[in-house]
Design a protein around this motif. Structure first.
Motif, short mmCIF file in Angstrom:
data_model
loop_
_atom_site.label_atom_id
_atom_site.label_comp_id
_atom_site.label_asym_id
_atom_site.label_seq_id
_atom_site.Cartn_x
_atom_site.Cartn_y
_atom_site.Cartn_z
N ARG A 2 0.76 -1.31 -0.14
CA ARG A 2 -0.14 -0.08 0.29
C ARG A 2 0.79 1.34 0.02
O ARG A 2 1.84 1.38 0.85
CB ARG A 2 -0.93 0.04 1.37
CG ARG A 2 -1.68 1.38 1.33
CD ARG A 2 -2.92 1.33 2.25
NE ARG A 2 -3.54 2.74 1.99
CZ ARG A 2 -4.41 2.90 1.09
NH1 ARG A 2 -4.59 1.81 -0.11
NH2 ARG A 2 -4.97 4.19 0.93
N THR A 3 0.12 2.32 -0.61
CA THR A 3 1.17 3.57 -0.60
C THR A 3 0.36 4.61 -0.74
O THR A 3 -1.03 4.50 -1.23
CB THR A 3 2.22 3.70 -1.80
OG1 THR A 3 3.05 4.87 -1.72
CG2 THR A 3 1.54 3.82 -3.20
N ASP A 27 4.29 9.06 1.04
CA ASP A 27 4.93 7.89 0.44
C ASP A 27 4.24 7.82 -0.96
O ASP A 27 3.28 8.06 -1.39
CB ASP A 27 4.32 6.85 1.11
CG ASP A 27 4.89 6.66 2.44
OD1 ASP A 27 6.22 7.32 2.70
OD2 ASP A 27 3.99 6.11 3.41
N THR A 28 5.24 7.44 -1.82
CA THR A 28 5.04 6.98 -3.20
C THR A 28 5.59 5.70 -3.63
O THR A 28 6.70 5.18 -2.97
CB THR A 28 5.32 8.16 -4.17
OG1 THR A 28 6.88 8.00 -4.16
CG2 THR A 28 4.79 9.53 -3.64
N VAL A 29 5.18 5.13 -4.52
CA VAL A 29 5.80 3.88 -5.31
C VAL A 29 5.62 4.38 -6.80
O VAL A 29 4.72 4.75 -7.44
CB VAL A 29 5.04 2.57 -5.08
CG1 VAL A 29 5.72 1.47 -6.01
CG2 VAL A 29 5.04 2.40 -3.79
N ARG A 148 0.04 -6.27 -6.47
CA ARG A 148 -1.30 -5.02 -6.39
C ARG A 148 -0.66 -4.13 -5.45
O ARG A 148 -0.05 -4.59 -4.48
CB ARG A 148 -2.34 -5.83 -6.08
CG ARG A 148 -3.43 -4.61 -5.54
CD ARG A 148 -4.73 -5.78 -5.22
NE ARG A 148 -5.75 -4.65 -4.39
CZ ARG A 148 -6.93 -4.65 -4.61
NH1 ARG A 148 -7.66 -5.73 -5.27
NH2 ARG A 148 -7.80 -3.82 -3.81
N ILE A 149 -0.80 -2.80 -5.78
CA ILE A 149 -0.45 -1.97 -4.94
C ILE A 149 -1.76 -0.97 -4.65
O ILE A 149 -2.26 -0.28 -5.62
CB ILE A 149 0.42 -0.64 -5.53
CG1 ILE A 149 1.82 -1.52 -5.86
CG2 ILE A 149 0.89 0.34 -4.70
CD1 ILE A 149 2.90 -0.75 -6.44
N ASP A 150 -2.27 -0.93 -3.31
CA ASP A 150 -3.39 -0.18 -3.24
C ASP A 150 -2.95 1.14 -2.58
O ASP A 150 -1.73 1.49 -2.39
CB ASP A 150 -4.04 -0.73 -1.86
CG ASP A 150 -4.73 -2.05 -2.10
OD1 ASP A 150 -4.25 -3.35 -2.09
OD2 ASP A 150 -6.06 -2.19 -2.76
N CYS A 151 -3.75 2.53 -3.12
CA CYS A 151 -3.27 3.57 -3.13
C CYS A 151 -4.23 4.63 -2.77
O CYS A 151 -5.53 4.14 -2.87
CB CYS A 151 -2.55 3.91 -4.15
SG CYS A 151 -3.23 3.76 -5.60
N ASP A 152 -4.13 5.81 -2.58
CA ASP A 152 -5.21 6.96 -2.30
C ASP A 152 -5.48 7.72 -3.79
O ASP A 152 -6.47 7.81 -4.22
CB ASP A 152 -4.82 7.97 -1.48
CG ASP A 152 -4.75 7.46 0.07
OD1 ASP A 152 -5.28 6.48 0.36
OD2 ASP A 152 -3.87 7.88 0.57
N PHE A 153 -4.39 7.86 -4.43
CA PHE A 153 -4.30 8.48 -5.53
C PHE A 153 -3.44 7.82 -6.76
O PHE A 153 -2.28 7.15 -6.32
CB PHE A 153 -3.69 9.86 -5.68
CG PHE A 153 -4.77 10.70 -4.61
CD1 PHE A 153 -4.19 10.88 -3.34
CD2 PHE A 153 -5.96 11.22 -4.99
CE1 PHE A 153 -5.06 11.62 -2.52
CE2 PHE A 153 -6.74 11.91 -4.24
CZ PHE A 153 -6.37 12.13 -3.00
N VAL A 154 -3.49 8.00 -8.10
CA VAL A 154 -2.72 7.24 -9.11
C VAL A 154 -2.18 8.73 -9.92
O VAL A 154 -2.91 9.38 -10.35
CB VAL A 154 -3.35 6.49 -10.04
CG1 VAL A 154 -2.20 6.04 -11.28
CG2 VAL A 154 -3.66 5.19 -9.38
N ALA A 155 -0.89 8.83 -10.14
CA ALA A 155 -0.43 9.82 -10.91
C ALA A 155 0.19 9.32 -12.11
O ALA A 155 1.06 8.33 -12.14
CB ALA A 155 0.91 10.53 -10.24
N GLY A 156 -0.68 9.57 -13.08
CA GLY A 156 -0.20 9.12 -14.45
C GLY A 156 0.90 9.96 -15.07
O GLY A 156 0.81 10.92 -15.76
#
Ligand code: APR
Ligand code: PHB
Length: 389
Positions: A2-3, A27-29, A148-156
């Motif tokens: 998770r991130t 935190d980011t991945v 799988r990475i669960d996250c709050d937001f995705v930056a494309g």
């Protein structure tokens, strides 16, 4: 795993966003499709607006840029083999930094590694899910195993050919595009730059540009048919054509040598709207492309990062979503102005296949007016050094 923010793409956009968020404890991945070596082998443009310089310093990656970059207070333009200078510093009080994008990317990777940033290289099949829910996640395959990475937001941040923009429903996405009927043939040569500042040349045979990377590494371009076989352009053919198109004094003193890199790139203007859909934010080339004439590609990626970074910090630190809710509107307002500038510079400096003799005269008259007018030079300078964020 998770991130907080899952970043798709390990180019300048993704790396800078990750670095800035890290410094604020967010935190980011990063999921990057290619290998580190592949990403760092890309040769791209080399002019940083001063706003980009300041953002890179804020991210803690400005030291080598400040040591090795070239600060330029102006640029040369030319037509009819005669050049004139536009003095950015006198007209706007600002300068630009010439420092290769490859070096910016390298500095960002080094900083992410020093701070144990989580970057997954050679991640295959990266796929965002649940972008229109409160629980988005991203899947990818690494060494044959799905993760799988669960996250709050995705930056494309995955560039023009990435997966992020395509994840926005066709009913929502609006795309605007203009493809130019020519390309840029570029070389790197281990030779001293022909000029202390860049030379943008209009010529009836086509556009040419003289740039540099360091005191013994020059970067040159000539406009060429986008479907030309690269083999047609021997080093000799390149140098001969470049000399025909640049001012005579520069052609007389240029030091030529073997090319250590040679590539032909297409030119397009492209914008996708909106730059946000649900929990997905498009950043940089994933959302927009400019012809390199205005040196805006990397700089627009940086201003997108500026808006998204501040919006995400506001979300996490102040529980205030006004920044992320206005991200797309703010980013696009600056994107379209830079698209206009890049398009206008391209129209002014290149020879279009269907161009008439009158059209060539119009370009020459525009450059003559630019040479004669402080107002015209100020308008170009304020766009070139970078409009405010
Ligand atoms: N999954 C993971 N990574 C991906 C995917 C994907 N499906 N598709 C693309 N990528 C990676 C690419 O390999 C690349 O490293 O995303 C990265 C995108 O980087 P850039 O194309 O450099 O775009 P950006 O980071 O926005 O930087 C914009 O770089 O390309 C220049 O001219 C451009 O100067 C501009 C700046
Ligand atoms: C470069 O140095 O590669 C360069 C500089 C200015 C441009 C485009 C490319 O407008």
């Amino acid at each position: 795993m998770r991130t907080q923010v899952c970043i798709i793409g390990g180019g300048p956009s993704g790396l800078l966003l990750s670095q800035l968020l890290h410094l604020k404890g967010i935190d980011t991945v990063i999921l990057e499709r290619k290998s580190r070596d592949y990403v760092l082998s890309r040769i791209r443009a080399g002019v940083l607006e001063w706003g980009s310089v300041e953002m890179l310093r804020e991210a803690g990656v400005g030291d080598r840029m400040d040591r090795e970059g070239f600060v330029h207070a102006g640029t040369y333009m030319s037509a009819l083999n005669k050049g004139f200078r536009i003095d950015f510093e006198k007209l706007t009080g600002k300068k630009v930094m010439v420092y290769g994008q490859t070096e910016v990317t390298r500095d960002l990777y080094d900083a992410r590694d020093r701070m144990d940033g989580v970057i997954i290289d050679e991640a295959d099949g990266v796929t965002p899910h649940g972008l229109d829910t409160d629980a988005p996640y991203v899947t990818y395959v690494k060494d044959g195993t799905e993760h799988r990475i669960d996250c709050d937001f995705v930056a494309g941040c995955d560039g023009f050919h990435g997966v992020s923009r395509k994840s926005i429903p066709a009913s929502v996405l609006r795309e605007y595009e203009s493809v130019y009927p020519f390309g840029w043939l570029g070389i790197l040569s281990e030779t001293p730059p022909v000029s202390d500042e860049l030379i943008y040349a209009n010529h009836e045979r086509g556009f040419a540009l003289c740039s540099m990377r360091n005191a013994n590494l020059s970067r040159y371009y000539v406009q060429a048919p986008v479907d030309d076989p690269i083999e047609k352009w021997t080093d000799e053919a390149f140098w001969d054509e470049l000399k025909r198109r640049i001012p005579e004094d520069a052609a007389d003193r240029i030091v030529t040598g073997p090319s250590i890199e040679k590539s032909l790139a297409p030119l397009r203007s492209f914008v996708a709207e909106p730059m946000r859909w649900g929990r997905l934010f498009l950043v940089g080339d994933a959302a927009h492309i400019v012809p390199p004439t205005g040196a805006k590609g990397l700089n627009l990626a940086v201003s997108d990062v500026h808006y998204l970074y501040h919006g995400l910090v506001q979300h996490y630190q102040d529980k205030d979503d006004s920044g992320i809710d206005t991200y797309s509107q703010k980013a696009l307002a600056r994107v379209w102005k830079s698209e206009r500038f890049s398009w206008s510079m391209t129209k002014m400096l290149h020879r279009f296949p269907d161009q008439s003799a009158f059209d060539q005269r119009m370009q020459e008259a525009e450059l003559a007016y630019l040479e004669s007018s402080t107002a015209a030079q100020t308008a170009l300078a304020e766009n070139y050094i970078g409009l405010p964020f």
